[in-house]
Motif scaffolding. Sequence first.
Motif, PDB file in Angstrom:
ATOM      1  N   GLU A 124       0.815  -1.215   0.000  1.00 53.51           N
ATOM      2  CA  GLU A 124       0.000   0.000   0.000  1.00 53.51           C
ATOM      3  C   GLU A 124       0.848   1.264   0.000  1.00 53.51           C
ATOM      4  O   GLU A 124       0.304   2.372  -0.102  1.00 53.51           O
ATOM      5  N   ARG A 125       2.153   1.107   0.116  1.00 56.89           N
ATOM      6  CA  ARG A 125       3.054   2.266   0.065  1.00 56.89           C
ATOM      7  C   ARG A 125       3.378   2.539  -1.407  1.00 56.89           C
ATOM      8  O   ARG A 125       4.302   1.987  -1.977  1.00 56.89           O
ATOM      9  N   ARG A 126       2.588   3.383  -2.024  1.00 58.30           N
ATOM     10  CA  ARG A 126       2.603   3.543  -3.477  1.00 58.30           C
ATOM     11  C   ARG A 126       3.867   4.209  -4.004  1.00 58.30           C
ATOM     12  O   ARG A 126       4.121   4.190  -5.207  1.00 58.30           O
ATOM     13  N   ASN A 127       4.671   4.823  -3.135  1.00 53.50           N
ATOM     14  CA  ASN A 127       5.925   5.435  -3.576  1.00 53.50           C
ATOM     15  C   ASN A 127       7.092   4.446  -3.561  1.00 53.50           C
ATOM     16  O   ASN A 127       8.199   4.804  -3.972  1.00 53.50           O
ATOM     17  N   LEU A 128       6.850   3.221  -3.113  1.00 53.51           N
ATOM     18  CA  LEU A 128       7.933   2.262  -2.916  1.00 53.51           C
ATOM     19  C   LEU A 128       8.633   1.955  -4.240  1.00 53.51           C
ATOM     20  O   LEU A 128       8.019   1.490  -5.195  1.00 53.51           O
ATOM     21  N   GLN A 129       9.958   2.220  -4.294  1.00 56.69           N
ATOM     22  CA  GLN A 129      10.768   1.979  -5.480  1.00 56.69           C
ATOM     23  C   GLN A 129      11.811   0.892  -5.283  1.00 56.69           C
ATOM     24  O   GLN A 129      12.118   0.149  -6.201  1.00 56.69           O
ATOM     25  N   ARG A 137      13.956 -14.952   6.121  1.00 55.82           N
ATOM     26  CA  ARG A 137      13.323 -16.279   6.181  1.00 55.82           C
ATOM     27  C   ARG A 137      11.986 -16.276   5.448  1.00 55.82           C
ATOM     28  O   ARG A 137      11.093 -17.050   5.762  1.00 55.82           O
ATOM     29  N   LEU A 138      11.873 -15.426   4.467  1.00 54.94           N
ATOM     30  CA  LEU A 138      10.614 -15.271   3.754  1.00 54.94           C
ATOM     31  C   LEU A 138      10.330 -16.470   2.857  1.00 54.94           C
ATOM     32  O   LEU A 138      11.217 -16.963   2.162  1.00 54.94           O
ATOM     33  N   SER A 139       9.090 -16.926   2.848  1.00 55.97           N
ATOM     34  CA  SER A 139       8.654 -17.983   1.936  1.00 55.97           C
ATOM     35  C   SER A 139       7.541 -17.496   1.021  1.00 55.97           C
ATOM     36  O   SER A 139       7.104 -18.234   0.134  1.00 55.97           O
ATOM     37  N   ALA A 140       7.096 -16.267   1.242  1.00 51.96           N
ATOM     38  CA  ALA A 140       6.047 -15.675   0.405  1.00 51.96           C
ATOM     39  C   ALA A 140       6.139 -14.163   0.508  1.00 51.96           C
ATOM     40  O   ALA A 140       6.717 -13.615   1.455  1.00 51.96           O
ATOM     41  N   LEU A 141       5.582 -13.491  -0.486  1.00 51.39           N
ATOM     42  CA  LEU A 141       5.455 -12.039  -0.469  1.00 51.39           C
ATOM     43  C   LEU A 141       3.995 -11.680  -0.224  1.00 51.39           C
ATOM     44  O   LEU A 141       3.101 -12.430  -0.632  1.00 51.39           O
ATOM     45  N   PRO A 142       3.728 -10.558   0.423  1.00 58.87           N
ATOM     46  CA  PRO A 142       2.326 -10.186   0.636  1.00 58.87           C
ATOM     47  C   PRO A 142       1.613  -9.964  -0.694  1.00 58.87           C
ATOM     48  O   PRO A 142       2.183  -9.401  -1.636  1.00 58.87           O
ATOM     49  N   GLY A 143       0.358 -10.416  -0.780  1.00 63.01           N
ATOM     50  CA  GLY A 143      -0.404 -10.258  -2.011  1.00 63.01           C
ATOM     51  C   GLY A 143      -0.544  -8.821  -2.443  1.00 63.01           C
ATOM     52  O   GLY A 143      -0.647  -8.528  -3.643  1.00 63.01           O
ATOM     53  N   SER A 144      -0.517  -7.917  -1.487  1.00 67.68           N
ATOM     54  CA  SER A 144      -0.675  -6.492  -1.803  1.00 67.68           C
ATOM     55  C   SER A 144       0.463  -5.956  -2.659  1.00 67.68           C
ATOM     56  O   SER A 144       0.327  -4.898  -3.278  1.00 67.68           O
ATOM     57  N   LEU A 145       1.593  -6.688  -2.697  1.00 75.03           N
ATOM     58  CA  LEU A 145       2.743  -6.183  -3.453  1.00 75.03           C
ATOM     59  C   LEU A 145       2.450  -6.127  -4.955  1.00 75.03           C
ATOM     60  O   LEU A 145       3.129  -5.422  -5.697  1.00 75.03           O
ATOM     61  N   GLN A 146       1.420  -6.837  -5.388  1.00 78.13           N
ATOM     62  CA  GLN A 146       1.039  -6.774  -6.795  1.00 78.13           C
ATOM     63  C   GLN A 146       0.597  -5.366  -7.197  1.00 78.13           C
ATOM     64  O   GLN A 146       0.584  -5.039  -8.389  1.00 78.13           O
ATOM     65  N   ALA A 147       0.242  -4.554  -6.204  1.00 75.50           N
ATOM     66  CA  ALA A 147      -0.196  -3.182  -6.478  1.00 75.50           C
ATOM     67  C   ALA A 147       0.945  -2.176  -6.385  1.00 75.50           C
ATOM     68  O   ALA A 147       0.713  -0.971  -6.516  1.00 75.50           O
ATOM     69  N   ALA A 148       2.166  -2.662  -6.174  1.00 70.40           N
ATOM     70  CA  ALA A 148       3.325  -1.764  -6.025  1.00 70.40           C
ATOM     71  C   ALA A 148       3.797  -1.316  -7.408  1.00 70.40           C
ATOM     72  O   ALA A 148       4.848  -1.743  -7.901  1.00 70.40           O
ATOM     73  N   ASP A 149       3.046  -0.437  -8.020  1.00 71.34           N
ATOM     74  CA  ASP A 149       3.281  -0.068  -9.416  1.00 71.34           C
ATOM     75  C   ASP A 149       4.575   0.699  -9.637  1.00 71.34           C
ATOM     76  O   ASP A 149       5.031   0.819 -10.783  1.00 71.34           O
ATOM     77  N   ASN A 150       5.168   1.253  -8.578  1.00 72.70           N
ATOM     78  CA  ASN A 150       6.409   2.015  -8.725  1.00 72.70           C
ATOM     79  C   ASN A 150       7.648   1.225  -8.322  1.00 72.70           C
ATOM     80  O   ASN A 150       8.756   1.757  -8.395  1.00 72.70           O
ATOM     81  N   LEU A 151       7.463  -0.022  -7.916  1.00 75.15           N
ATOM     82  CA  LEU A 151       8.598  -0.814  -7.455  1.00 75.15           C
ATOM     83  C   LEU A 151       9.513  -1.139  -8.633  1.00 75.15           C
ATOM     84  O   LEU A 151       9.089  -1.747  -9.618  1.00 75.15           O
ATOM     85  N   GLU A 152      10.789  -0.741  -8.533  1.00 73.49           N
ATOM     86  CA  GLU A 152      11.754  -0.940  -9.613  1.00 73.49           C
ATOM     87  C   GLU A 152      12.863  -1.921  -9.258  1.00 73.49           C
ATOM     88  O   GLU A 152      13.423  -2.558 -10.147  1.00 73.49           O
TER      89      GLU A 152
END
Length: 425
Positions: A124-129, A137-152
């Motif tokens: 939900e942090r839309r500025n996240l780049q 120890r991650l085995s999954a990413l949060p589903g919300s990350l699909q909305a991270a349109d600015n993630l580079e």
Amino acid sequence: MSLSALRRGDLAGARVLQINEDLTEFPDEIFGLADTLEMLDLAGNRLTSLPADFGRLHRLRTFFGSGNRFAVLPPALGNCPSLSQIGCRNAGITQVPGESLPPGLRWLTLTDNAIATLPDALGERRNLQKLLLSGNRLSALPGSLQAADNLELLRISANAFTTWPGCVTSLPRLAWLAMAGNPFNPPPPPRATHRLISWSGLTSEAVLGQGASGIVHRMTWQDEQRAVAVKLFKGRMTSDGAAMDEMAAMLAIGQHPNLTSPLGAVSEHPDGVEGLVMPLLPDGWRPLAGPPSFETCSRDVYDPGMQLDRATALRLVRGIAEATQHLHAKGLIHGDLYAHNILWDGARGAAVLSDLGAAGFYPRGADAAALQRIETRAWGILAEEVAGRCPEGFQALQSLAERCQHPRPQARPLMGDVCAELARL
């Protein structure tokens, strides 16, 4: 800077503050800088928390807390209205509450902790780049990350992913991805297939450079009577991933004129240090640009006076495109295709793509073409930057660069098509 200087008032009006004095408690005197402080570096202390009213630092843009003892990423960070960059490497973090993520978050580094899950608030942090999560120890990413349109830029190397999180290939701006060292990765080729070069046959001359994963030495390879570059790995976790994954990738790339292809692996080092022997580049070769700054976040920093003619620009980007295509054919993603990882002659456009610290083999279950198109975008950004340094303009290259950065990943060309078009240019 020191705590005593802060308490005397010597640092009044400071915009940047760094205190590394084995602190166990947050110094309240820091709040006296609330109207000016923009960067606070408390790395290397022994803090376990931050005060609940930390948000009083209303101008704070950057916080570094690496090496502290935060079991929980401090929730008070989320109260800072201007905070956009957080760096907490190797801080013992096991939990990341959603409220610890400030609304303007742009750059989050949580490398080398013990985090098993991430909150939905991250997407939900839309500025996240930039999101750096290697060595957790991650085995999954949060589903919300699909909305991270600015993630580079995304780093998920050396975690516990057993299945490939395919959602990342649909992110419209993702260009730099590190993913090695997870259970979903195929095993690297056996070491026995590579040439071994005895340490006793190498004579040290000078240190050429040092990075997070290792030190590069200029040495003489006595059997061949030639000067070589030898990278000795530190064996530590970096923001890109584990150093040994970098070594495995480099040993798999084979030979290519536009890659820093290794000649062999170091054997019989007296301290058991792993290393690679590589050709020595000619004197005067240098990085094409500097790495991103705090301000540019995900973009390299070029010499403002840099100018290229079209022939030089084309030779440069074509060589890097061909190197990238070669890696893809070997089942590898470079992961860090940036100008600062390109060494060039500074004149004619001869260049090599270096630093495979973020490289990884295609994961099991992943769509290889989709992964390749992530890197197509990285090459497109590079080509746009290079074309922009041609005083007479270079519209054909600019147009290709734009197609390579198409917001719909499936619409981007693969690197083989890019190379074919560059050959026509």
